[in-house]
Every structure is written in C-alpha cells, then in structure tokens.
Write an enzyme that holds these catalytic residues in place. Sequence first.
Site, PDB file in Angstrom:
ATOM      1  N   ILE A 115     -11.880   0.443  12.697  1.00 19.59           N
ATOM      2  CA  ILE A 115     -11.909   1.174  14.091  1.00 19.59           C
ATOM      3  C   ILE A 115     -12.812   1.521  14.382  1.00 19.59           C
ATOM      4  CG2 ILE A 115     -10.228   2.696  15.471  1.00 19.59           C
ATOM      5  CD1 ILE A 115      -8.644   3.188  12.186  1.00 19.59           C
TER       6      ILE A 115
ATOM      7  N   ASN B 100     -21.220   7.226   6.355  1.00 18.78           N
ATOM      8  CA  ASN B 100     -22.178   7.097   4.667  1.00 18.78           C
ATOM      9  C   ASN B 100     -21.437   5.289   3.941  1.00 18.78           C
ATOM     10  OD1 ASN B 100     -19.281   6.500   4.373  1.00 18.78           O
ATOM     11  ND2 ASN B 100     -18.559   9.069   2.529  1.00 18.78           N
TER      12      ASN B 100
ATOM     13  N   SER C 170      -2.306   9.344  11.910  1.00 16.65           N
ATOM     14  CA  SER C 170      -1.593   8.363  11.605  1.00 16.65           C
ATOM     15  C   SER C 170      -0.228   8.114  12.083  1.00 16.65           C
ATOM     16  CB  SER C 170      -2.320   8.035  10.025  1.00 16.65           C
ATOM     17  OG  SER C 170      -0.822   7.489   9.492  1.00 16.65           O
TER      18      SER C 170
ATOM     19  N   TYR D 218      -3.182  10.911   0.540  1.00 18.76           N
ATOM     20  CA  TYR D 218      -3.412  10.368   2.073  1.00 18.76           C
ATOM     21  C   TYR D 218      -2.387  11.386   3.290  1.00 18.76           C
ATOM     22  CZ  TYR D 218      -4.302   7.763   6.130  1.00 18.76           C
ATOM     23  OH  TYR D 218      -4.357   7.069   7.485  1.00 18.76           O
TER      24      TYR D 218
ATOM     25  N   LYS E  42      -3.725  14.334   6.355  1.00 19.39           N
ATOM     26  CA  LYS E  42      -3.474  13.882   7.620  1.00 19.39           C
ATOM     27  C   LYS E  42      -2.386  15.103   8.647  1.00 19.39           C
ATOM     28  CE  LYS E  42      -6.619  10.354   8.333  1.00 19.39           C
ATOM     29  NZ  LYS E  42      -7.833  10.680   9.138  1.00 19.39           N
TER      30      LYS E  42
ATOM     31  N   ASN F  97      -4.288  -3.588   0.291  1.00 23.91           N
ATOM     32  CA  ASN F  97      -3.348  -3.206  -0.031  1.00 23.91           C
ATOM     33  C   ASN F  97      -2.366  -4.050   1.522  1.00 23.91           C
ATOM     34  OD1 ASN F  97      -3.418  -2.127  -2.786  1.00 23.91           O
ATOM     35  ND2 ASN F  97      -4.994  -0.615  -1.130  1.00 23.91           N
ATOM     36  N   ASN F  98      -2.933  -3.557   2.586  1.00 26.70           N
ATOM     37  CA  ASN F  98      -2.535  -3.701   3.500  1.00 26.70           C
ATOM     38  C   ASN F  98      -2.280  -5.678   3.735  1.00 26.70           C
ATOM     39  OD1 ASN F  98      -4.688  -1.531   4.581  1.00 26.70           O
ATOM     40  ND2 ASN F  98      -2.440  -0.979   4.991  1.00 26.70           N
TER      41      ASN F  98
HETATM   42  N1  UDP Z   1       3.540  -5.967   2.935  1.00 23.52           N
HETATM   43  C1  UDP Z   1       4.113  -7.200   2.162  1.00 23.52           C
HETATM   44  N2  UDP Z   1       2.913  -7.829   1.452  1.00 23.52           N
HETATM   45  C2  UDP Z   1       1.659  -7.373   1.137  1.00 23.52           C
HETATM   46  C3  UDP Z   1       1.122  -6.367   1.868  1.00 23.52           C
HETATM   47  C4  UDP Z   1       2.559  -5.350   2.906  1.00 23.52           C
HETATM   48  O1  UDP Z   1       4.581  -7.723   2.831  1.00 23.52           O
HETATM   49  O2  UDP Z   1       0.739  -8.068   0.176  1.00 23.52           O
HETATM   50  C5  UDP Z   1       4.206  -5.282   3.863  1.00 23.52           C
HETATM   51  C6  UDP Z   1       4.660  -3.776   3.113  1.00 23.52           C
HETATM   52  O3  UDP Z   1       5.465  -3.568   2.527  1.00 23.52           O
HETATM   53  C7  UDP Z   1       4.903  -3.486   4.699  1.00 23.52           C
HETATM   54  C8  UDP Z   1       4.059  -4.024   6.177  1.00 23.52           C
HETATM   55  O4  UDP Z   1       3.874  -5.299   4.858  1.00 23.52           O
HETATM   56  O5  UDP Z   1       6.577  -3.886   5.895  1.00 23.52           O
HETATM   57  C9  UDP Z   1       3.177  -3.549   6.178  1.00 23.52           C
HETATM   58  O6  UDP Z   1       2.079  -3.047   4.851  1.00 23.52           O
HETATM   59  P1  UDP Z   1       0.839  -2.069   4.978  1.00 23.52           P
HETATM   60  O7  UDP Z   1       0.634  -1.650   3.883  1.00 23.52           O
HETATM   61  O8  UDP Z   1      -0.204  -3.515   6.449  1.00 23.52           O
HETATM   62  O9  UDP Z   1       0.932  -1.648   6.213  1.00 23.52           O
HETATM   63  P2  UDP Z   1       1.963   0.398   6.071  1.00 23.52           P
HETATM   64  O10 UDP Z   1       2.743  -0.371   4.526  1.00 23.52           O
HETATM   65  O11 UDP Z   1       1.069   1.231   6.175  1.00 23.52           O
HETATM   66  O12 UDP Z   1       2.261   0.339   7.327  1.00 23.52           O
END
Ligand code: UDP
Length: 336
Positions: free
Chosen positions: A14, A34, A126, A151, A155, A199-200
């Site tokens: 960002i 960093n 967040s 985390y 915040k 993860n996202n």
């Molecule tokens: N999600 C998913 N498969 C993945 C990663 C995320 O279905 O491999 C889903 C997750 O369960 C959530 C949405 O996508 O409903 C967004 O997840 P993300 O981790 O990107 O953001 P956050 O959960 O922090 O809002």
Amino acid sequence: MSKTILVTGGLGYIGSHTVVELQAAGYDVVVIDNLNNSSQEVKTRIEEISGQSFELTVADVNDNAALEELFAKYNFEGVIHFAAHKAVGESVDYPVMYYQNNVSGLISLLGVMEKHAVSNLIFSSSCTVYGETKNPPVTEQTPIQKAESPYGTSKILCEEIITDYAKHKDFKSILLRYFNPVGAHPSSKIGELPLGVPNNLVPYITQTAAGIREQLTVFGDDYNTEDGTCIRDYIHVLDLAKAHVKALSYCDKMAERVDVFNVGTGNGNTVLEVIRAFETVNNLKLNYKIGPRRGGDIEKIFAETTKVNDVLGWTAQYDIKDMMQHAWAWQQGLGE
Ligand code: UDP
C-alpha cells in the site's frame, strides 16, 4: 515550497502506491523502510511511474537513531505510517514480533514526532478491529471487538495509543480502517509481493492461474450468503492510496484531534464472485475446489462509506473487474 511527508513502509504494497499518489499530488516524499517485505527495486519502479525521485532510508521504525536523523534533516508536514507486519496467521505464531514491530514501532515514531513537534499522522488500521459483526455494513461507530489475533490486537492498541496521545498533546491523526486491498498499479510496475505461500485470496488466485500453485481452495461454501462463500469488501490498492492523500489534506484542517474512516468500496463480493470476475475479465479458467471453512473467518463484512465519501471527498473508482485485471497483469509481469 512543497510539503515533505515521511512515509514509513513506503516500499510496501500500500505504501508504494501511496508514494506514487503523493508525488502526483505535489508532495515531496521521504521513505523509511526496512525491506522486510519489499525490495530496493520498488523504489526504482515508483520513480519510473512518477518521474520523480525520493530519498530512502533503509531502516526499521524501531531504529531511533535512523528516525532522529530524518527528523533532524527534514521539517516534515506529516507522517503516513504503514510499516507493520500484517499476516493474521503469522501473528498467532509470533505475537511478540507483532507487538514489537507494530506497537513499539508506533511508540518509537510518536516519540520522535513529539520531540520535533510534527503533529499530523495518518495511521493504517484495519476493518479487523470490528471483528465478527452481525449486520454489515459496518460504520465507524460499530463497536470494536476484542481481536482474535495479535495482529488485530496490535491495530486496536495502536488506535488507542494514538487517540490517547492526541488527548494530551497538540496532535492530529486520521485512522484509516482498510477493508481488503487487492489489485496493482495499472502500469504493472508495482503490486503485492507475497512472501512464500499467500494467505490472501487474490494472490492465491493469481499464483494458481500462473501455475505456481496447483489449485485454489475456497474455504467453505456453507455460510449464510448468496452462494455460501464469505463476503468481503475488496478495494483497489490505488483507490486506497488516493484516500491517504485526501486524509493528509483533511488532517490539517479538521476540528477533531483524531478521526476515523472506513476505506472500502461499500460493496461486498463473495469468494465465488471474485473468482468469476477474475475468469471473465482475464478470459481464463481457474482451477479451484470447495474445501472446509478456514478457522477464524468472518462470514460477511463490508464498509459503510458515507463518512469517507462525504467528509474526505473520496470514493472508490475501480470495480472488482479492474482489480482482477490489474492483479493478473501484475502477476504475469513478475519474474521478468
Ligand atoms: N479465501 C479462500 N481461499 C484462499 C484464501 C482466502 O477461500 O486460499 C477466502 C477467505 O476464506 C475469505 C476471503 O477469501 O473469505 C478473503 O480472505 P483473505 O485472507 O484474502 O482476507 P481476510 O480473511 O483477511 O478478509
């Protein structure tokens, strides 16, 4: 004379987009980063987009001497503080690292700001502070919940510290509560650089499409939503960046010491809608399967954006298709 802004974490996802927008708006920018989740190359990319250079200090925000040097050299008009760890799962494994980097980092920054009488701070918060909400959209008045992760706790603590500090000192701050930032700069020169397995959702989608991951798993399709998958408010990172520029100019003139804004589009999309948008706009098929729910996931959250629209005069311009198109263009350019 143009105003100089310090951007911590300015080479991050960002932060880098925000530096581009600040330069476009006529600010001089100084970055401290960093390189924990970034690289020097991002500086070159930002400068290619904006056609303007900026000073970079490679150091941690907990490095007091490095901060001191910058504050002694420049008369900062304000600070935008991005530098922080951001992975919910990782924070559960390394809580102290999160308190140290996110909470101590803020305290260290405030100390130097106080000493040099720099009194405007834009802080990256967040929507995680809202926790599980029963009836989205969430407004800025929606009560903050006890966080599920270090985390989230970091915040909430940072928001509290800033709010408390501003009560006692001549200090103004805007807390921006981000929803789900995705996408990349339309030039494909900057974007997200996830470390290891993402993860996202969106980086996982683009890496699957690129063949780096075999298959995307959709975490649960038995939620109480239209198609059973979770709902989030995905926001284009460049829209989010622009909100910081608006916040900076508002910070100067606002009557309150601290104000808080949701930064989202106001629209919720299910995971399957995101996948469909990605497939449609990029004309490809994604390999995915439905799997079990992921622990800790919130069913449904999206922003009420009236306040940010009216007070900051900011509205998201990009839609989910733009986000998916830019995310894919960025992924395709990686490794070149
Ligand atoms: N999600 C998913 N498969 C993945 C990663 C995320 O279905 O491999 C889903 C997750 O369960 C959530 C949405 O996508 O409903 C967004 O997840 P993300 O981790 O990107 O953001 P956050 O959960 O922090 O809002």
